[in-house]
Design a protein around this motif. Structure first.
Motif, PDB file in Angstrom:
ATOM      1  N   ILE A  52      -5.533  -1.501   9.540  1.00 39.42           N
ATOM      2  CA  ILE A  52      -5.554  -0.089   9.919  1.00 39.42           C
ATOM      3  C   ILE A  52      -4.215   0.222  10.575  1.00 39.42           C
ATOM      4  CG2 ILE A  52      -6.649   1.677  11.348  1.00 39.42           C
ATOM      5  CD1 ILE A  52      -9.263   0.068  11.022  1.00 39.42           C
ATOM      6  N   VAL A  53      -3.504   1.207  10.011  1.00 39.34           N
ATOM      7  CA  VAL A  53      -2.201   1.635  10.524  1.00 39.34           C
ATOM      8  C   VAL A  53      -2.389   3.021  11.125  1.00 39.34           C
ATOM      9  CG1 VAL A  53       0.213   2.092   9.943  1.00 39.34           C
ATOM     10  CG2 VAL A  53      -1.045   0.305   8.706  1.00 39.34           C
ATOM     11  N   THR A  54      -1.917   3.203  12.371  1.00 40.79           N
ATOM     12  CA  THR A  54      -2.119   4.470  13.072  1.00 40.79           C
ATOM     13  C   THR A  54      -0.778   5.055  13.495  1.00 40.79           C
ATOM     14  OG1 THR A  54      -4.210   3.598  13.917  1.00 40.79           O
ATOM     15  CG2 THR A  54      -3.344   5.565  14.982  1.00 40.79           C
ATOM     16  N   PHE A  55      -0.600   6.357  13.233  1.00 40.05           N
ATOM     17  CA  PHE A  55       0.612   7.085  13.594  1.00 40.05           C
ATOM     18  C   PHE A  55       0.265   8.221  14.548  1.00 40.05           C
ATOM     19  CE2 PHE A  55       1.161   5.481   9.286  1.00 40.05           C
ATOM     20  CZ  PHE A  55       2.395   4.882   9.341  1.00 40.05           C
ATOM     21  N   GLY A  56       1.285   8.764  15.242  1.00 40.84           N
ATOM     22  CA  GLY A  56       1.102   9.996  16.024  1.00 40.84           C
ATOM     23  C   GLY A  56       0.931  11.169  15.062  1.00 40.84           C
ATOM     24  N   PRO A  57       2.010  11.603  14.402  1.00 38.15           N
ATOM     25  CA  PRO A  57       1.878  12.663  13.391  1.00 38.15           C
ATOM     26  C   PRO A  57       1.461  12.078  12.041  1.00 38.15           C
ATOM     27  CG  PRO A  57       4.200  12.140  13.715  1.00 38.15           C
ATOM     28  CD  PRO A  57       3.421  11.312  14.713  1.00 38.15           C
ATOM     29  N   ALA A  58       0.832  12.885  11.223  1.00 38.72           N
ATOM     30  CA  ALA A  58       0.458  12.447   9.874  1.00 38.72           C
ATOM     31  C   ALA A  58       1.707  12.000   9.128  1.00 38.72           C
ATOM     32  CB  ALA A  58      -0.252  13.573   9.128  1.00 38.72           C
ATOM     33  N   THR A  59       1.606  10.882   8.408  1.00 40.24           N
ATOM     34  CA  THR A  59       2.764  10.264   7.773  1.00 40.24           C
ATOM     35  C   THR A  59       2.401   9.770   6.385  1.00 40.24           C
ATOM     36  OG1 THR A  59       3.534   9.528   9.945  1.00 40.24           O
ATOM     37  CG2 THR A  59       4.518   8.449   8.050  1.00 40.24           C
ATOM     38  N   ALA A  60       3.345   9.870   5.458  1.00 41.12           N
ATOM     39  CA  ALA A  60       3.217   9.290   4.124  1.00 41.12           C
ATOM     40  C   ALA A  60       4.267   8.199   4.004  1.00 41.12           C
ATOM     41  CB  ALA A  60       3.396  10.349   3.038  1.00 41.12           C
ATOM     42  N   GLY A  61       4.016   7.207   3.171  1.00 39.43           N
ATOM     43  CA  GLY A  61       4.973   6.129   2.985  1.00 39.43           C
ATOM     44  C   GLY A  61       4.316   4.888   2.420  1.00 39.43           C
ATOM     45  N   ARG A  62       4.830   3.713   2.846  1.00 43.62           N
ATOM     46  CA  ARG A  62       4.331   2.437   2.317  1.00 43.62           C
ATOM     47  C   ARG A  62       4.129   1.452   3.456  1.00 43.62           C
ATOM     48  NH1 ARG A  62       7.810   4.598  -0.907  1.00 43.62           N
ATOM     49  NH2 ARG A  62       9.634   3.728   0.125  1.00 43.62           N
ATOM     50  N   ALA A  63       3.145   0.582   3.272  1.00 43.78           N
ATOM     51  CA  ALA A  63       2.920  -0.548   4.165  1.00 43.78           C
ATOM     52  C   ALA A  63       3.036  -1.822   3.322  1.00 43.78           C
ATOM     53  CB  ALA A  63       1.547  -0.465   4.817  1.00 43.78           C
ATOM     54  N   HIS A  64       3.881  -2.724   3.767  1.00 44.37           N
ATOM     55  CA  HIS A  64       4.083  -3.996   3.066  1.00 44.37           C
ATOM     56  C   HIS A  64       3.371  -5.082   3.854  1.00 44.37           C
ATOM     57  CE1 HIS A  64       7.071  -2.107   0.481  1.00 44.37           C
ATOM     58  NE2 HIS A  64       7.563  -1.554   1.578  1.00 44.37           N
ATOM     59  N   LEU A  65       2.401  -5.724   3.233  1.00 43.73           N
ATOM     60  CA  LEU A  65       1.605  -6.774   3.858  1.00 43.73           C
ATOM     61  C   LEU A  65       2.078  -8.119   3.320  1.00 43.73           C
ATOM     62  CD1 LEU A  65      -0.009  -4.132   4.174  1.00 43.73           C
ATOM     63  CD2 LEU A  65      -2.076  -5.460   3.879  1.00 43.73           C
TER      64      LEU A  65
ATOM     65  N   HIS B 259       0.866  -1.181   0.000  1.00 39.92           N
ATOM     66  CA  HIS B 259       0.000   0.000   0.000  1.00 39.92           C
ATOM     67  C   HIS B 259       0.901   1.229   0.000  1.00 39.92           C
ATOM     68  CE1 HIS B 259      -3.173   2.817   1.137  1.00 39.92           C
ATOM     69  NE2 HIS B 259      -2.340   3.277   2.051  1.00 39.92           N
ATOM     70  N   THR B 260       0.664   2.145  -0.914  1.00 40.01           N
ATOM     71  CA  THR B 260       1.413   3.402  -0.959  1.00 40.01           C
ATOM     72  C   THR B 260       0.492   4.529  -0.526  1.00 40.01           C
ATOM     73  OG1 THR B 260       2.807   2.565  -2.748  1.00 40.01           O
ATOM     74  CG2 THR B 260       2.766   4.952  -2.416  1.00 40.01           C
ATOM     75  N   GLN B 261       0.907   5.233   0.523  1.00 38.07           N
ATOM     76  CA  GLN B 261       0.148   6.365   1.063  1.00 38.07           C
ATOM     77  C   GLN B 261       0.888   7.635   0.649  1.00 38.07           C
ATOM     78  OE1 GLN B 261      -2.723   5.963   2.941  1.00 38.07           O
ATOM     79  NE2 GLN B 261      -3.002   8.175   2.945  1.00 38.07           N
ATOM     80  N   THR B 262       0.408   8.291  -0.418  1.00 41.71           N
ATOM     81  CA  THR B 262       1.091   9.485  -0.939  1.00 41.71           C
ATOM     82  C   THR B 262       0.736  10.751  -0.169  1.00 41.71           C
ATOM     83  OG1 THR B 262      -0.640   9.744  -2.596  1.00 41.71           O
ATOM     84  CG2 THR B 262       1.342   8.544  -3.265  1.00 41.71           C
TER      85      THR B 262
END
Length: 121
Positions: free
Chosen positions: A107-120, A63-66
């Motif tokens: 569902i991936v949760t961060f403290g500050p807003a973040t962009a990047g990738r999740a590898h499942l 998943h790419t979160q731009t």
């Protein structure tokens, strides 16, 4: 017998099959088979041929979160709860909260807003 160099194996085909397997320094394992029943013996530490694939999907999903966000909701078709590795846009591993409410959503949760990738996987 190959694969059991330190084991003592005794097979007595009298009125069925009696098998005694004695590991070094261990207790004897005695298996008795009578009638027309298929008998399979698995010994811990000795690997047999691979079994059939298990249920559920296979493979991987990236998943790419731009757009930076605090929560990424990832819908996938793996058919199971996957392992998840998260990285920023530069490929640095990130710590994040990960939950899987079902076999098709992460569902991936961060403290500050973040962009990047999740590898499942």
């Amino acid at each position: 017998m190959t694969g059991l160099p330190d084991y003592e194996l005794t097979v007595e085909p009298v009125g069925g099959i009696d098998i005694t397997l004695t590991p070094p320094g261990g207790h004897q394992l005695v298996i008795e088979q009578t009638g027309d029943v298929e008998l399979t013996i698995a010994v811990p530490g000795i690997q047999g041929p691979p079994g059939p694939p298990g249920p559920g999907g296979g493979g991987f999903h990236t998943h790419t979160q731009t757009t930076a966000a605090r929560v990424w909701t990832i819908v996938h078709a793996l058919g199971r709860r996957p392992g998840v590795a998260v990285e920023d846009e530069d490929g640095n591993e990130l710590d994040a909260g990960v939950s899987c409410p079902n076999n098709h959503t992460v569902i991936v949760t961060f403290g500050p807003a973040t962009a990047g990738r999740a590898h499942l996987s």
